[in-house]
Structures are given as structure tokens and as C-alpha cells.
Design a protein around this motif. Sequence first.
Motif, PDB file in Angstrom:
ATOM      1  N   PHE A  60      56.802  18.399   4.394  1.00 20.78           N
ATOM      2  CA  PHE A  60      57.257  17.036   3.967  1.00 20.78           C
ATOM      3  C   PHE A  60      58.671  16.455   4.851  1.00 20.78           C
ATOM      4  O   PHE A  60      59.767  16.979   4.596  1.00 20.78           O
ATOM      5  CB  PHE A  60      57.461  16.664   2.741  1.00 20.78           C
ATOM      6  CG  PHE A  60      56.356  17.105   1.900  1.00 20.78           C
ATOM      7  CD1 PHE A  60      55.144  16.196   1.739  1.00 20.78           C
ATOM      8  CD2 PHE A  60      56.140  18.309   0.999  1.00 20.78           C
ATOM      9  CE1 PHE A  60      53.972  16.641   1.144  1.00 20.78           C
ATOM     10  CE2 PHE A  60      55.070  18.700   0.392  1.00 20.78           C
ATOM     11  CZ  PHE A  60      53.993  17.661   0.344  1.00 20.78           C
ATOM     12  N   GLY A  61      58.350  15.582   6.020  1.00 20.23           N
ATOM     13  CA  GLY A  61      59.630  15.238   6.604  1.00 20.23           C
ATOM     14  C   GLY A  61      60.103  16.229   7.450  1.00 20.23           C
ATOM     15  O   GLY A  61      61.221  16.695   7.400  1.00 20.23           O
ATOM     16  N   SER A  62      59.117  16.734   8.422  1.00 15.73           N
ATOM     17  CA  SER A  62      59.307  17.970   9.344  1.00 15.73           C
ATOM     18  C   SER A  62      60.416  17.686  10.592  1.00 15.73           C
ATOM     19  O   SER A  62      60.838  18.723  10.848  1.00 15.73           O
ATOM     20  CB  SER A  62      58.107  18.239   9.861  1.00 15.73           C
ATOM     21  OG  SER A  62      57.527  17.198  10.600  1.00 15.73           O
ATOM     22  N   ARG A 117      62.321  22.829  12.830  1.00 21.19           N
ATOM     23  CA  ARG A 117      63.335  24.123  13.340  1.00 21.19           C
ATOM     24  C   ARG A 117      63.348  24.906  12.167  1.00 21.19           C
ATOM     25  O   ARG A 117      63.261  26.040  12.589  1.00 21.19           O
ATOM     26  CB  ARG A 117      64.722  23.573  13.410  1.00 21.19           C
ATOM     27  CG  ARG A 117      65.565  24.247  14.058  1.00 21.19           C
ATOM     28  CD  ARG A 117      66.966  23.500  14.467  1.00 21.19           C
ATOM     29  NE  ARG A 117      68.028  24.382  14.822  1.00 21.19           N
ATOM     30  CZ  ARG A 117      69.151  23.768  14.961  1.00 21.19           C
ATOM     31  NH1 ARG A 117      69.585  22.696  14.838  1.00 21.19           N
ATOM     32  NH2 ARG A 117      70.209  24.598  15.224  1.00 21.19           N
ATOM     33  N   LYS A 118      63.405  24.467  11.043  1.00 22.16           N
ATOM     34  CA  LYS A 118      63.532  25.237  10.014  1.00 22.16           C
ATOM     35  C   LYS A 118      62.155  26.105   9.349  1.00 22.16           C
ATOM     36  O   LYS A 118      61.915  27.280   9.278  1.00 22.16           O
ATOM     37  CB  LYS A 118      64.061  24.787   8.643  1.00 22.16           C
ATOM     38  CG  LYS A 118      65.495  24.373   8.983  1.00 22.16           C
ATOM     39  CD  LYS A 118      65.931  23.246   8.023  1.00 22.16           C
ATOM     40  CE  LYS A 118      67.212  22.708   8.678  1.00 22.16           C
ATOM     41  NZ  LYS A 118      67.663  21.375   7.669  1.00 22.16           N
ATOM     42  N   ALA A 119      60.975  25.361   9.729  1.00 22.91           N
ATOM     43  CA  ALA A 119      59.659  26.051   9.583  1.00 22.91           C
ATOM     44  C   ALA A 119      59.467  26.904  10.595  1.00 22.91           C
ATOM     45  O   ALA A 119      58.840  28.049  10.195  1.00 22.91           O
ATOM     46  CB  ALA A 119      58.585  24.735   9.809  1.00 22.91           C
ATOM     47  N   VAL A 125      54.357  16.711   8.161  1.00 17.42           N
ATOM     48  CA  VAL A 125      54.154  15.504   7.837  1.00 17.42           C
ATOM     49  C   VAL A 125      55.488  14.628   8.110  1.00 17.42           C
ATOM     50  O   VAL A 125      56.546  14.951   7.901  1.00 17.42           O
ATOM     51  CB  VAL A 125      53.848  15.121   6.377  1.00 17.42           C
ATOM     52  CG1 VAL A 125      53.717  13.704   5.923  1.00 17.42           C
ATOM     53  CG2 VAL A 125      52.779  16.025   5.868  1.00 17.42           C
ATOM     54  N   ASP A 126      55.481  13.462   8.874  1.00 17.49           N
ATOM     55  CA  ASP A 126      56.665  12.827   9.213  1.00 17.49           C
ATOM     56  C   ASP A 126      56.361  11.408   9.389  1.00 17.49           C
ATOM     57  O   ASP A 126      55.124  10.878  10.024  1.00 17.49           O
ATOM     58  CB  ASP A 126      57.445  13.234  10.210  1.00 17.49           C
ATOM     59  CG  ASP A 126      59.043  13.028  10.221  1.00 17.49           C
ATOM     60  OD1 ASP A 126      59.688  14.185   9.827  1.00 17.49           O
ATOM     61  OD2 ASP A 126      59.075  11.870  10.502  1.00 17.49           O
ATOM     62  N   ILE A 127      57.195  10.312   9.285  1.00 17.54           N
ATOM     63  CA  ILE A 127      56.899   8.978   9.542  1.00 17.54           C
ATOM     64  C   ILE A 127      57.361   8.688  10.833  1.00 17.54           C
ATOM     65  O   ILE A 127      56.935   7.706  11.285  1.00 17.54           O
ATOM     66  CB  ILE A 127      57.882   8.037   8.270  1.00 17.54           C
ATOM     67  CG1 ILE A 127      57.119   6.845   8.168  1.00 17.54           C
ATOM     68  CG2 ILE A 127      59.399   8.204   8.870  1.00 17.54           C
ATOM     69  CD1 ILE A 127      57.713   6.003   7.033  1.00 17.54           C
TER      70      ILE A 127
HETATM   71  C1  SAM Z   1      67.024  14.366   6.731  1.00 16.52           C
HETATM   72  S1  SAM Z   1      65.594  14.616   7.984  1.00 16.52           S
HETATM   73  C2  SAM Z   1      65.174  16.482   7.782  1.00 16.52           C
HETATM   74  C3  SAM Z   1      64.466  16.725   9.015  1.00 16.52           C
HETATM   75  C4  SAM Z   1      63.782  18.567   8.777  1.00 16.52           C
HETATM   76  N1  SAM Z   1      63.176  18.654   7.756  1.00 16.52           N
HETATM   77  C5  SAM Z   1      65.148  19.173   8.572  1.00 16.52           C
HETATM   78  O1  SAM Z   1      65.455  19.850   7.752  1.00 16.52           O
HETATM   79  O2  SAM Z   1      66.041  19.236   9.609  1.00 16.52           O
HETATM   80  C6  SAM Z   1      64.492  13.645   7.075  1.00 16.52           C
HETATM   81  C7  SAM Z   1      63.148  13.717   7.950  1.00 16.52           C
HETATM   82  O3  SAM Z   1      62.199  13.074   6.865  1.00 16.52           O
HETATM   83  C8  SAM Z   1      61.391  11.994   7.642  1.00 16.52           C
HETATM   84  N2  SAM Z   1      61.212  11.208   6.777  1.00 16.52           N
HETATM   85  C9  SAM Z   1      62.225  10.354   6.065  1.00 16.52           C
HETATM   86  N3  SAM Z   1      61.710   9.509   5.014  1.00 16.52           N
HETATM   87  C10 SAM Z   1      60.136   9.596   5.214  1.00 16.52           C
HETATM   88  C11 SAM Z   1      58.997   9.086   4.502  1.00 16.52           C
HETATM   89  N4  SAM Z   1      59.323   8.368   3.639  1.00 16.52           N
HETATM   90  N5  SAM Z   1      57.791   9.560   4.907  1.00 16.52           N
HETATM   91  C12 SAM Z   1      57.649  10.456   5.827  1.00 16.52           C
HETATM   92  N6  SAM Z   1      58.654  11.278   6.442  1.00 16.52           N
HETATM   93  C13 SAM Z   1      59.755  10.535   6.192  1.00 16.52           C
HETATM   94  C14 SAM Z   1      62.210  11.580   8.486  1.00 16.52           C
HETATM   95  O4  SAM Z   1      61.711  10.962   9.902  1.00 16.52           O
HETATM   96  C15 SAM Z   1      63.009  12.892   8.973  1.00 16.52           C
HETATM   97  O5  SAM Z   1      62.435  13.724  10.118  1.00 16.52           O
END
Ligand code: SAM
Length: 321
Positions: A87-89, A93-95, A111-113
Motif C-alpha cells: 500500500f503506497g509503494s 525500494r523496500k519491497a 498500489v499507489d495514487i
Molecule cells: C511516505 S511515501 C512511502 C513510499 C514507500 N512505501 C516507502 O516506504 O518509501 C507514501 C506513498 O504512499 C502513496 N500514497 C499516499 N497517499 C495515498 C493514498 N491515499 N492512496 C494510495 N497511495 C497513496 C504516495 O504516492 C507515496 O508513494
Amino acid sequence: MTPGSALRAPRPIETVNEFAADVIAGLTAKPKHLPPKYFYDLAGSSLFDRITDLPEYYPTRSELDLLTKHAPEIASLFPPAYALVEFGSGSSRKARIVLRAAASVEAYVPVDISGDFLREDAARLRRDFPHLSIIPVVADFTAMTELPAEIAAKPRAGFFPGSTIGNFEPHEACAFLRRAGGILGAGSVLIVGVDLEKAPDILYRAYNDAEGVTAKFNLNLLARINRELGANFDLAAFEHHAFYNAERYRIEMHLASTKRQKVRIGETSIEFRAGETIHTENSYKYSVDSFQAMARGAGWAPLKAWTDGLFSVHALRMAQD
Ligand SMILES: C[S@@+](CC[C@H](N)C(=O)[O-])C[C@H]1O[C@@H](n2cnc3c(N)ncnc32)[C@H](O)[C@@H]1O
């Protein structure tokens, strides 16, 4: 298209109209605020990636180290022939660390927006993990109810790193954990990265880096409103403010107007007093115990927590039906 190659959106994500409505609602409210999910267009996701490499931004380093050290144990918690759903990929990098350690994973569902960024990442993942089905989903994870049909018959494991959970209000975090449990299914395992409470000066530096990348990330929200909604924010007339609110255990990010000014967004005119702020993000900090209590309240049993004193990675299991 071959199965799994399409970019899926189980539900249409925000349209320009929804973005405009949320921006106007947030900027006409008192106090002014904007939803943090709008940080992440292509420019915002790229800036967030730069933040993760900053010397002051300890969370990514800590979490990468914890995941690398404990990847075999984490992978051993997952079922055979499963799909990993993140969720929010972001840049995944971590996956990649988890996927490399997991012999029995068959599919990865980021999954990402941030659709354009996700599309680019999925192409790199297909190149680097040719044996895996890569099934990207462009969606708002707070509104998701189901996963792509290809993995309907597979057991799922969930991954929610980056302390993204800290961007929710605690009641929203609980609701998200419940939703994730419903999506992943009974008996599933979820790995969550959670930033820990700590000395305010360490937190302050992490969100006020010397290079000013976090400030650019914050200001990109106004740049995005200008680009997509034809607004006329003068970025030089707003400043990045980030501070620790010790009573609420959270970093707050704001954009402060440096002067009295009016901004036009389409037909709407928004007035700012000198010093008035737009609250753009919270990043809640938890203790291991307070996070585990919240997870229990959302139906998840804590299995294990790994920490280095700065950051924590939690393994949770959803109760069986
Ligand atoms: C803090 S970053 C973390 C990214 C990655 N998982 C990491 O650990 O480095 C948050 C991620 O969640 C996504 N994101 C934020 N709100 C979201 C939402 N409501 N639905 C889907 N993705 C979302 C952003 O686009 C971003 O890629």
C-alpha cells in the motif's frame, strides 16, 4: 495486453474535479488544510524519493537496515505461492528487499495514487523480477475494497512501509488497518513500518533538511495546484514550516504565507493573512506498545516488532474467521 500488464484502477481515483473540490474545501476551511495524498504527482513522488536519501532523514535508512537484517524471518511468515500487496509503494525500494528474500512469492501488487510514477516503477520491476507477475494498481488505498482478479485465488501478504501509517489521524490509521485486513483476508500477515517517538531535535532535523528538499516537496503541492487547476500561487510568498507537536506526538508540516495576499483558483479567491498557514501533513510517532494496541483494536494480532530505537517494523496477523 498480457495478463498483469495493465495498469489497474479498481475504482477511478481522484479526478480533476475531485482535486479542485478538495482544494477549495480545504482552503476555505478554518484553519486551512490540504490532504497529503495530493503531494504525490510525478514531481512530488520524485522529490519524496530524494528525501529518503537525505542524511537527516533517518527513517528510510533505519527501515532499510531493519528489513535487510530481518528479511529471512519476515519472508518465513508468508504463506506459499502468495501475492505481496504494498500500500503506497512509491519506488518499491523496500519491497525489493522482501521480494529477494521470499522464495515462494508469485506476484507483487504495488498500489499507489501516483499513477505516472507507479507506471515507471512497474516497468523497472518487470525487468528486475522477470519471474514475478507485477500487477500495479492505481488507487486511493483509503477507498480500496478489492484486489485484482488475478490474485483472487492466491493467499496474500501485505506491506505498508515508510511510516505512511503516521500520515493518518490515529482513528483513520485504525480504519485503514481494518480495511487492509478485509482486503488481505483472514490469517494474512501484514508488515508495517512505524516511526518511533524520539528526541524532538532529531525529528526537527529530519523534516527541515539543510538542502531544502522537504521544503520543495511541501511547496510542490502549491505548484501542482497551479499546474492542474490553473491557480496563481506565488511560491516565493509561502514558506515551509515543520515542527514537533509533543502533545499530539506528531510532526506537523505547514505552508506559511509570508504576507497578506489573495490567490485565485479558477473562480474562487482565497485570502491569506500574513503568517497564516495551510496545514499540509501530520506524521504521527508511536511507541511499539501504542502501535500494537492500535493494531489489536483493528483486529490484528502483533506477531513481532523489530526496532533500532529510531524506527520499528511490525509483523501482524489478521485473526482467522
Ligand atoms: C511516505 S511515501 C512511502 C513510499 C514507500 N512505501 C516507502 O516506504 O518509501 C507514501 C506513498 O504512499 C502513496 N500514497 C499516499 N497517499 C495515498 C493514498 N491515499 N492512496 C494510495 N497511495 C497513496 C504516495 O504516492 C507515496 O508513494
